[in-house]
Scaffold this motif. Structure first.
Motif, PDB file in Angstrom:
ATOM      1  N   CYS A  55     -32.779 -47.914  25.525  1.00  0.00           N
ATOM      2  CA  CYS A  55     -32.550 -48.870  26.865  1.00  0.00           C
ATOM      3  C   CYS A  55     -31.702 -47.689  27.752  1.00  0.00           C
ATOM      4  O   CYS A  55     -32.150 -47.675  29.146  1.00  0.00           O
ATOM      5  CB  CYS A  55     -31.566 -49.707  26.630  1.00  0.00           C
ATOM      6  N   LEU A  56     -30.655 -46.851  27.386  1.00  0.00           N
ATOM      7  CA  LEU A  56     -30.101 -45.886  28.417  1.00  0.00           C
ATOM      8  C   LEU A  56     -30.950 -44.839  28.802  1.00  0.00           C
ATOM      9  O   LEU A  56     -30.901 -44.315  29.754  1.00  0.00           O
ATOM     10  CB  LEU A  56     -28.968 -45.540  27.573  1.00  0.00           C
ATOM     11  N   ALA A  57     -31.780 -44.333  27.615  1.00  0.00           N
ATOM     12  CA  ALA A  57     -32.625 -43.144  27.970  1.00  0.00           C
ATOM     13  C   ALA A  57     -33.897 -43.802  28.980  1.00  0.00           C
ATOM     14  O   ALA A  57     -34.021 -42.845  30.062  1.00  0.00           O
ATOM     15  CB  ALA A  57     -33.568 -42.921  26.799  1.00  0.00           C
ATOM     16  N   VAL A  58     -34.252 -44.862  28.968  1.00  0.00           N
ATOM     17  CA  VAL A  58     -35.270 -45.482  29.988  1.00  0.00           C
ATOM     18  C   VAL A  58     -34.611 -45.668  31.251  1.00  0.00           C
ATOM     19  O   VAL A  58     -35.104 -45.274  32.346  1.00  0.00           O
ATOM     20  CB  VAL A  58     -35.993 -46.849  29.403  1.00  0.00           C
ATOM     21  N   LEU A  59     -33.332 -46.215  31.351  1.00  0.00           N
ATOM     22  CA  LEU A  59     -32.591 -46.532  32.704  1.00  0.00           C
ATOM     23  C   LEU A  59     -32.364 -45.001  33.292  1.00  0.00           C
ATOM     24  O   LEU A  59     -32.462 -45.074  34.446  1.00  0.00           O
ATOM     25  CB  LEU A  59     -31.344 -47.295  32.514  1.00  0.00           C
ATOM     26  N   GLY A  60     -31.994 -44.033  32.494  1.00  0.00           N
ATOM     27  CA  GLY A  60     -31.763 -42.874  32.924  1.00  0.00           C
ATOM     28  C   GLY A  60     -32.742 -42.155  33.713  1.00  0.00           C
ATOM     29  O   GLY A  60     -32.875 -41.546  34.547  1.00  0.00           O
ATOM     30  N   ALA A  61     -34.031 -42.260  32.900  1.00  0.00           N
ATOM     31  CA  ALA A  61     -35.125 -41.665  33.361  1.00  0.00           C
ATOM     32  C   ALA A  61     -35.650 -42.536  34.975  1.00  0.00           C
ATOM     33  O   ALA A  61     -36.386 -41.559  35.619  1.00  0.00           O
ATOM     34  CB  ALA A  61     -36.387 -41.778  32.527  1.00  0.00           C
ATOM     35  N   LEU A  62     -35.580 -43.575  34.871  1.00  0.00           N
ATOM     36  CA  LEU A  62     -35.785 -44.362  36.205  1.00  0.00           C
ATOM     37  C   LEU A  62     -34.996 -44.067  37.042  1.00  0.00           C
ATOM     38  O   LEU A  62     -34.831 -44.363  38.360  1.00  0.00           O
ATOM     39  CB  LEU A  62     -35.991 -45.830  35.830  1.00  0.00           C
ATOM     40  N   GLY A  63     -33.655 -43.613  36.870  1.00  0.00           N
ATOM     41  CA  GLY A  63     -32.603 -43.166  37.996  1.00  0.00           C
ATOM     42  C   GLY A  63     -31.780 -44.227  38.154  1.00  0.00           C
ATOM     43  O   GLY A  63     -31.151 -44.221  39.384  1.00  0.00           O
ATOM     44  N   VAL A  64     -31.672 -45.354  37.336  1.00  0.00           N
ATOM     45  CA  VAL A  64     -31.096 -46.325  37.624  1.00  0.00           C
ATOM     46  C   VAL A  64     -29.586 -46.362  37.317  1.00  0.00           C
ATOM     47  O   VAL A  64     -28.611 -46.677  38.129  1.00  0.00           O
ATOM     48  CB  VAL A  64     -31.390 -47.649  36.730  1.00  0.00           C
ATOM     49  N   LEU A  65     -29.117 -45.288  36.328  1.00  0.00           N
ATOM     50  CA  LEU A  65     -27.674 -45.142  36.201  1.00  0.00           C
ATOM     51  C   LEU A  65     -27.299 -44.013  36.852  1.00  0.00           C
ATOM     52  O   LEU A  65     -25.982 -43.685  36.539  1.00  0.00           O
ATOM     53  CB  LEU A  65     -27.434 -45.132  34.722  1.00  0.00           C
ATOM     54  N   SER A  66     -28.071 -43.259  37.418  1.00  0.00           N
ATOM     55  CA  SER A  66     -27.211 -41.935  38.081  1.00  0.00           C
ATOM     56  C   SER A  66     -26.670 -42.411  39.238  1.00  0.00           C
ATOM     57  O   SER A  66     -26.744 -43.446  40.017  1.00  0.00           O
ATOM     58  CB  SER A  66     -28.670 -41.174  38.531  1.00  0.00           C
ATOM     59  N   GLY A  67     -25.691 -41.533  39.470  1.00  0.00           N
ATOM     60  CA  GLY A  67     -24.442 -41.763  40.599  1.00  0.00           C
ATOM     61  C   GLY A  67     -25.231 -41.469  42.200  1.00  0.00           C
ATOM     62  O   GLY A  67     -24.784 -42.245  42.891  1.00  0.00           O
TER      63      GLY A  67
END
Length: 70
Positions: A55-67
């Motif tokens: 989940c965190l890898a997918v959200l990180g790749a989509l840029g959802v969790l980036s600041g």
């Protein structure tokens, strides 16, 4: 994406709860009558780690969790 901190925390909590539900189901389905419960708990823990990482890898790749802006 340019999401506020509160929204990113809520998305993380949703990923966490989804991982907990999947791990409970995996542990429950892996338990066999007469076997140790410890094995089912370890299987569920492994499932939790795998799903949370995914989940965190997918959200990180989509840029959802980036600041900043992606």
């Amino acid at each position: 994406m340019n999401l506020s901190l509160g929204v990113r925390v809520l998305i993380f909590v949703v990923c966490f709860l989804f991982s907990v539900l999947v791990s409970i189901g995996a542990g429950w389905m892996s338990h066999k009558p007469g076997s140790r419960k410890r094995d089912a708990v370890l299987f569920g823990g492994g499932a939790f780690i795998g799903i949370m990482t995914l989940c965190l890898a997918v959200l990180g790749a989509l840029g959802v969790l980036s600041g900043g802006t992606a």
